[in-house]
Design a protein around this motif. Structure first.
Motif, PDB file in Angstrom:
ATOM      1  N   THR A  42      43.380  43.038  41.875  1.00  0.00           N
ATOM      2  CA  THR A  42      42.426  42.509  41.687  1.00  0.00           C
ATOM      3  C   THR A  42      41.960  44.552  41.182  1.00  0.00           C
ATOM      4  O   THR A  42      41.350  44.317  39.145  1.00  0.00           O
ATOM      5  CB  THR A  42      40.922  41.974  41.902  1.00  0.00           C
ATOM      6  OG1 THR A  42      41.395  40.933  42.176  1.00  0.00           O
ATOM      7  CG2 THR A  42      39.857  41.182  40.947  1.00  0.00           C
ATOM      8  N   GLU A  43      41.273  44.713  41.555  1.00  0.00           N
ATOM      9  CA  GLU A  43      41.046  46.507  41.178  1.00  0.00           C
ATOM     10  C   GLU A  43      41.737  47.139  40.057  1.00  0.00           C
ATOM     11  O   GLU A  43      41.415  48.093  38.629  1.00  0.00           O
ATOM     12  CB  GLU A  43      40.516  47.200  42.438  1.00  0.00           C
ATOM     13  CG  GLU A  43      39.251  47.830  42.445  1.00  0.00           C
ATOM     14  CD  GLU A  43      37.892  47.341  40.906  1.00  0.00           C
ATOM     15  OE1 GLU A  43      37.692  48.508  40.682  1.00  0.00           O
ATOM     16  OE2 GLU A  43      37.118  46.657  41.193  1.00  0.00           O
ATOM     17  N   LEU A  44      43.409  47.025  40.405  1.00  0.00           N
ATOM     18  CA  LEU A  44      44.343  47.620  40.153  1.00  0.00           C
ATOM     19  C   LEU A  44      44.772  47.154  38.290  1.00  0.00           C
ATOM     20  O   LEU A  44      43.945  48.440  37.064  1.00  0.00           O
ATOM     21  CB  LEU A  44      45.214  47.680  40.332  1.00  0.00           C
ATOM     22  CG  LEU A  44      46.847  47.951  39.686  1.00  0.00           C
ATOM     23  CD1 LEU A  44      46.806  49.890  39.699  1.00  0.00           C
ATOM     24  CD2 LEU A  44      48.600  47.744  39.892  1.00  0.00           C
ATOM     25  N   VAL A  45      44.056  45.837  37.703  1.00  0.00           N
ATOM     26  CA  VAL A  45      44.456  44.747  37.009  1.00  0.00           C
ATOM     27  C   VAL A  45      43.485  45.391  36.638  1.00  0.00           C
ATOM     28  O   VAL A  45      43.276  45.678  34.868  1.00  0.00           O
ATOM     29  CB  VAL A  45      44.520  43.749  37.539  1.00  0.00           C
ATOM     30  CG1 VAL A  45      44.903  42.844  35.742  1.00  0.00           C
ATOM     31  CG2 VAL A  45      46.029  43.549  38.027  1.00  0.00           C
ATOM     32  N   ARG A  46      41.298  45.386  36.521  1.00  0.00           N
ATOM     33  CA  ARG A  46      40.069  45.557  36.470  1.00  0.00           C
ATOM     34  C   ARG A  46      40.429  46.901  35.123  1.00  0.00           C
ATOM     35  O   ARG A  46      40.836  47.167  34.410  1.00  0.00           O
ATOM     36  CB  ARG A  46      39.337  45.561  36.585  1.00  0.00           C
ATOM     37  CG  ARG A  46      37.577  45.407  36.301  1.00  0.00           C
ATOM     38  CD  ARG A  46      37.422  46.360  36.110  1.00  0.00           C
ATOM     39  NE  ARG A  46      36.787  46.613  37.833  1.00  0.00           N
ATOM     40  CZ  ARG A  46      35.107  46.512  37.781  1.00  0.00           C
ATOM     41  NH1 ARG A  46      34.902  45.950  36.992  1.00  0.00           N
ATOM     42  NH2 ARG A  46      34.900  46.176  38.823  1.00  0.00           N
ATOM     43  N   ARG A  47      41.409  47.648  36.458  1.00  0.00           N
ATOM     44  CA  ARG A  47      41.289  49.563  36.020  1.00  0.00           C
ATOM     45  C   ARG A  47      41.844  49.670  34.551  1.00  0.00           C
ATOM     46  O   ARG A  47      42.110  49.616  33.176  1.00  0.00           O
ATOM     47  CB  ARG A  47      41.786  50.665  36.497  1.00  0.00           C
ATOM     48  CG  ARG A  47      40.188  50.710  37.421  1.00  0.00           C
ATOM     49  CD  ARG A  47      40.527  52.210  38.007  1.00  0.00           C
ATOM     50  NE  ARG A  47      42.009  52.164  39.242  1.00  0.00           N
ATOM     51  CZ  ARG A  47      41.940  51.258  40.286  1.00  0.00           C
ATOM     52  NH1 ARG A  47      40.708  51.417  41.003  1.00  0.00           N
ATOM     53  NH2 ARG A  47      42.838  51.119  41.695  1.00  0.00           N
ATOM     54  N   ARG A  48      42.963  49.021  34.314  1.00  0.00           N
ATOM     55  CA  ARG A  48      44.349  49.137  33.542  1.00  0.00           C
ATOM     56  C   ARG A  48      43.600  47.632  31.544  1.00  0.00           C
ATOM     57  O   ARG A  48      43.344  49.356  30.991  1.00  0.00           O
ATOM     58  CB  ARG A  48      45.452  48.135  33.705  1.00  0.00           C
ATOM     59  CG  ARG A  48      46.297  48.786  33.121  1.00  0.00           C
ATOM     60  CD  ARG A  48      47.687  49.236  32.507  1.00  0.00           C
ATOM     61  NE  ARG A  48      47.840  49.209  31.902  1.00  0.00           N
ATOM     62  CZ  ARG A  48      48.704  49.782  30.871  1.00  0.00           C
ATOM     63  NH1 ARG A  48      48.050  51.533  31.466  1.00  0.00           N
ATOM     64  NH2 ARG A  48      49.041  49.738  29.759  1.00  0.00           N
ATOM     65  N   LEU A  49      43.039  46.973  32.091  1.00  0.00           N
ATOM     66  CA  LEU A  49      42.585  46.478  31.106  1.00  0.00           C
ATOM     67  C   LEU A  49      41.392  47.048  30.627  1.00  0.00           C
ATOM     68  O   LEU A  49      41.426  46.530  29.564  1.00  0.00           O
ATOM     69  CB  LEU A  49      41.813  44.395  31.655  1.00  0.00           C
ATOM     70  CG  LEU A  49      42.868  43.817  32.438  1.00  0.00           C
ATOM     71  CD1 LEU A  49      42.469  42.274  32.997  1.00  0.00           C
ATOM     72  CD2 LEU A  49      43.645  43.477  31.131  1.00  0.00           C
ATOM     73  N   GLN A  50      40.672  47.762  31.518  1.00  0.00           N
ATOM     74  CA  GLN A  50      39.612  48.087  30.771  1.00  0.00           C
ATOM     75  C   GLN A  50      40.518  49.280  30.028  1.00  0.00           C
ATOM     76  O   GLN A  50      40.236  49.903  28.682  1.00  0.00           O
ATOM     77  CB  GLN A  50      39.093  48.983  31.667  1.00  0.00           C
ATOM     78  CG  GLN A  50      38.009  48.276  32.311  1.00  0.00           C
ATOM     79  CD  GLN A  50      37.190  48.697  33.219  1.00  0.00           C
ATOM     80  OE1 GLN A  50      37.308  49.757  34.209  1.00  0.00           O
ATOM     81  NE2 GLN A  50      36.032  48.059  33.797  1.00  0.00           N
ATOM     82  N   GLN A  51      41.661  49.927  30.395  1.00  0.00           N
ATOM     83  CA  GLN A  51      41.984  51.485  29.413  1.00  0.00           C
ATOM     84  C   GLN A  51      42.643  50.047  28.103  1.00  0.00           C
ATOM     85  O   GLN A  51      43.007  50.432  27.404  1.00  0.00           O
ATOM     86  CB  GLN A  51      43.175  51.871  30.146  1.00  0.00           C
ATOM     87  CG  GLN A  51      42.783  52.480  31.158  1.00  0.00           C
ATOM     88  CD  GLN A  51      44.162  52.983  32.040  1.00  0.00           C
ATOM     89  OE1 GLN A  51      45.327  52.685  32.215  1.00  0.00           O
ATOM     90  NE2 GLN A  51      43.736  53.958  33.223  1.00  0.00           N
ATOM     91  N   ILE A  52      43.679  49.102  28.171  1.00  0.00           N
ATOM     92  CA  ILE A  52      44.211  48.868  26.890  1.00  0.00           C
ATOM     93  C   ILE A  52      43.346  48.015  25.951  1.00  0.00           C
ATOM     94  O   ILE A  52      43.282  47.987  25.052  1.00  0.00           O
ATOM     95  CB  ILE A  52      44.966  48.337  27.532  1.00  0.00           C
ATOM     96  CG1 ILE A  52      45.224  47.004  28.241  1.00  0.00           C
ATOM     97  CG2 ILE A  52      46.266  48.887  28.399  1.00  0.00           C
ATOM     98  CD1 ILE A  52      46.092  46.232  28.647  1.00  0.00           C
ATOM     99  N   LEU A  53      42.571  47.474  26.422  1.00  0.00           N
ATOM    100  CA  LEU A  53      41.660  46.538  25.512  1.00  0.00           C
ATOM    101  C   LEU A  53      40.335  47.614  24.904  1.00  0.00           C
ATOM    102  O   LEU A  53      40.689  48.634  25.182  1.00  0.00           O
ATOM    103  CB  LEU A  53      40.566  45.695  26.327  1.00  0.00           C
ATOM    104  CG  LEU A  53      40.799  44.396  27.134  1.00  0.00           C
ATOM    105  CD1 LEU A  53      40.215  43.544  27.936  1.00  0.00           C
ATOM    106  CD2 LEU A  53      41.827  43.774  26.304  1.00  0.00           C
ATOM    107  N   PRO A  54      40.324  47.596  23.552  1.00  0.00           N
ATOM    108  CA  PRO A  54      39.401  48.040  22.431  1.00  0.00           C
ATOM    109  C   PRO A  54      38.329  48.336  23.348  1.00  0.00           C
ATOM    110  O   PRO A  54      37.507  47.348  23.984  1.00  0.00           O
ATOM    111  CB  PRO A  54      39.019  47.553  21.958  1.00  0.00           C
ATOM    112  CG  PRO A  54      40.589  45.689  21.309  1.00  0.00           C
ATOM    113  CD  PRO A  54      40.925  46.252  22.811  1.00  0.00           C
ATOM    114  N   GLN A  55      38.130  49.777  22.670  1.00  0.00           N
ATOM    115  CA  GLN A  55      36.456  50.320  24.107  1.00  0.00           C
ATOM    116  C   GLN A  55      35.457  50.288  22.936  1.00  0.00           C
ATOM    117  O   GLN A  55      35.559  49.821  22.259  1.00  0.00           O
ATOM    118  CB  GLN A  55      36.900  51.865  23.852  1.00  0.00           C
ATOM    119  CG  GLN A  55      38.061  52.435  24.308  1.00  0.00           C
ATOM    120  CD  GLN A  55      38.161  52.208  25.833  1.00  0.00           C
ATOM    121  OE1 GLN A  55      37.512  52.652  26.730  1.00  0.00           O
ATOM    122  NE2 GLN A  55      38.876  51.999  26.402  1.00  0.00           N
TER     123      GLN A  55
END
Lengths: 226, 463
Positions: B288-301
């Motif tokens: 979960t944490e890994l994916v959350r961090r990744r999503l925060q990177q790839i989604l528009p800031q």
């Protein structure tokens, strides 16, 4: 270890116990040389200090004052572990109440000092069986102490003391808990072994009648050797 | 090896005392394992329940979690299709991903005008095929309830929905939905001169004409009233396919799940279709944490916020903390029991063997070897006790799991299975086993040190 004429030398040794708040002087300035390869007997009444003297020679107690040399070593400078190792290698004990380990068979009781000395298994077995043969208990080797008579138990204790080929064997009133006939047999056994192997025995007793062939006799009374 | 052999013989000398000590350690061990296994089961059941209904991660429009509740239309996501594609195609997220589903959460009033009943409800618009998959997530292979749970909705069934069992009872839908064990409200006495009540179902007639009667499947119609994102009231009808036991009492008595299209029709009207957010379900919770961090990177800031299920439902973390605190307290008490039991047994053993200790020391055994001997006995008592406890706990847990005993957790509408799972946390059982052995071993150190410190002449005199 240098071979000397005496297995133990005591000089001006005193030993004071505290019994509650009362100071009891068990030994009062004893000076004595215990000869090597002899059947030495310390005779004295109960409370005369013979057990205290044996404890000091056996390195299981320390003198209040004076010096003791055992097997050529000044044991006063030894640490507790060094003292344990020294006892394990050089001194055999025979106790009045046999003091066998109840969870060990006769064989295992005799083997115990060799385990402490880390003797290799093959040599251990050889020596245990030979020593049990010597005391006439090889057929009873698998019996536990509670399956043996008093005399047999003391024979096991003798075998336990002898199995590591110690420089001296200390026997503190070993016949006190045995009937007269068995006690005599035990003394004869020890004397025979001593005569054959030339092991130094230091034997204490309060019964003069039991001692017939003592090579060196030490009389002790009120903490003083007479 | 010889030390342990001698230790074994020594503990067999006083069989009754050793047995009592072993049993005390075993009971402590079994208690800790069973309680811990039950807590573990509750925590993972809770996690499974949350992940099955809302996934691991939610993606909202930035600010939704703070202000969305008071102004949901302003924080609705329009470009959810695009975001879904971004999440779906990311090379880091994709291997961990199970599904991404848009959802629309809203509130309104549901009316069953044939029975003249209505109540407020929580609405959830979902994609039926994805929701069915969402609800089959089972990382831990847990059986949560006796019955399998499925909505039975189809993507093409645009007006279909399911309702909480309790809500169905309240709205008097038991007969229509053919519900067993359903509490039917008492019939109301209508005044003789009362006119038939006007309802707002006529407003929906054009959108969803009444279906032909005579169907074999149980169905019922509810009319849903809610405010659109523009603030105007809107009405749709939902054809209920099923009443489901929803777990939480609030959901059971107030939730209606429906096709996303229907929910959007109700909330967006003829305007732009929006959703509340996206549910992201992963194959494993651990990621979960890994994916959350990744999503925060790839989604528009600064446009979207990414929340884990623990953040969306803080009760999950609070429940875990509470249970772990209770477990820690209980484990501490059990540890203290083992500690004092072993100290007592070993102290008695030392007292009984003073003369033997003196003899062994006279024969040349070092103090450290005496300590080793008694600590070895403590170790064996601990090992026997802890192992017996593990065996007992495994047997009891097997029986309890097979019996399928149920209980109703606080604020739950329906019973869940009382289960004990000691292997969900792979280190739990070995740690408990080793921990109790360590306590028993360490607690024998004090008596062992006392034994080793004895003066040899005093010990020999102790006959």
């Amino acid at each position: 270890m240098p071979e000397t004429e005496f297995v133990a030398r005591l000089k001006d040794v005193t030993k004071t116990h505290m019994l509650d708040k009362v100071e009891i002087q068990a030994l009062k300035g004893i000076t004595a040389d215990i000869p090597r390869n002899k059947f030495n007997v310390i005779i004295g009444q109960s409370g005369s200090g013979k057990s205290t003297l044996l404890n000091l020679i056996g390195c299981i107690d320390t003198p209040t004052t004076g010096s003791i040399e055992v097997c050529g070593k000044d044991v006063a400078s030894f640490s507790d572990d060094e003292m344990s190792d020294f006892r394990a290698r050089h001194i055999g004990f025979i106790f009045q109440t046999f003091n066998l380990m109840p969870v060990f068979s006769a064989y295992e009781n005799v083997e115990y000092p060799l385990l402490i000395n880390k003797t290799p298994a093959g040599e251990r077995r050889e020596r245990v069986l030979a020593t049990l043969e010597k005391v006439g208990l090889v057929d009873h080797r698998d019996k536990f102490p509670n399956e043996l008579s008093g005399g047999q138990r003391q024979r096991v204790a003798i075998a336990r003391a002898l199995v590591k080929n110690p420089e001296m064997v200390l026997a503190d009133e070993p016949t006190a808990n045995l009937d007269h006939r068995t006690g005599t047999e035990i003394i004869e056994l020890m004397q025979n072994i001593q005569a054959k192997d030339k092991t130094t025995f230091i034997f204490s007793s309060h019964d003069k009648n039991l001692i017939t062939n003592a090579e060196d006799l030490f009389m002790i009374m009120d903490g003083v050797i007479l | 090896m010889k030390t342990l052999q001698i230790a074994y013989r020594n503990i067999c000398r006083n069989k009754r005392r050793s047995l009592m000590t072993v049993l005390a350690i075993a009971v402590s061990s079994a208690s800790v394992l069973l309680f811990g296994g039950n807590i573990s089961s509750i925590i993972y059941t809770l996690q499974t329940g949350y992940v099955r209904t809302s996934g691991h991660i939610h993606i909202y429009k930035e600010g939704y979690s703070k202000y969305g509740a008071t102004n949901p239309s302003a924080y609705g996501m329009e470009d959810y299709g695009n975001i879904t594609r971004i999440v779906d195609s990311d090379p880091v997220v994709k291997p961990q991903l199970r599904l991404v589903m848009p959802f629309l959460a809203f509130q309104g009033i549901a009316g069953n005008f044939t029975a003249d009943t209505s109540q407020s409800f929580f609405g959830m618009g979902i994609v039926p095929s994805l929701f069915e998959k969402l609800m089959t997530w089972d990382q831990y292979h847990l059986k949560v309830t006796k019955d399998e749970v499925a909505t039975g909705l189809k993507d093409e069934d645009l007006s279909g929905g399911v309702i909480g069992y309790g809500m169905a009872e309240r709205l008097n839908l038991c007969g229509d939905l053919q519900l067993a064990d359903c509490a039917v409200p008492p019939a109301r006495k209508e005044p003789a001169d009362s006119a038939p009540a006007e309802d707002f179902s006529a407003l929906t007639r054009d959108d969803f004409p009444p279906q032909a009667s005579g169907k074999a499947a149980a169905t019922a119609r509810l009319d849903l009233l809610a405010a659109t994102s523009g603030g105007a009231p809107n009405v749709v009808s939902v054809n209920l396919r099923k009443a489901m036991k929803m777990g939480s009492k609030a959901f059971n008595e107030g939730l209606i799940i429906m096709n996303l299209d229907l929910a959007q029709k109700l909330i967006s009207g003829r305007g732009t279709k929006k959703v509340t957010g996206l549910m992201v379900q992963l194959n494993r919770t651990d990621n979960t944490e890994l994916v959350r961090r990744r999503l925060q990177q790839i989604l528009p800031q600064n446009t979207y916020e990414v929340k884990t299920f623990g953040e969306v439902r803080p009760m999950y973390g609070q429940t875990i903390s509470m249970f772990l605190t209770i477990f820690g307290f209980m484990a501490l008490i059990m540890g203290v029991i083992v500690l004092f039991t072993t100290i007592n047994t070993m102290s008695m053993s030392v007292m009984e063997r003073i003369s033997e200790i003196g003899t062994a020391r006279a024969l040349g055994l070092r103090r450290s070897a005496i300590i080793k001997q008694f600590v070895g006995e403590g170790f064996l008592l601990g090992t026997f006790g802890a192992t017996l406890g593990v065996a007992a706990a495994l047997a009891v847990s097997f029986v309890i799991n097979v019996m399928e005993i149920t209980w109703t957790p606080p604020d739950y509408a329906n019973p869940v299975l009382l289960s004990i799972h000691m292997f969900l946390q792979p280190l739990f059982l070995p740690c408990c086993w080793l921990g109790l052995i360590a306590v028993a071993t360490l607690s024998s150190v004090i008596p062992a040190r006392n034994a080793a410190r004895m003066a040899i002449v005093d010990a020999l005199r102790h006959n």
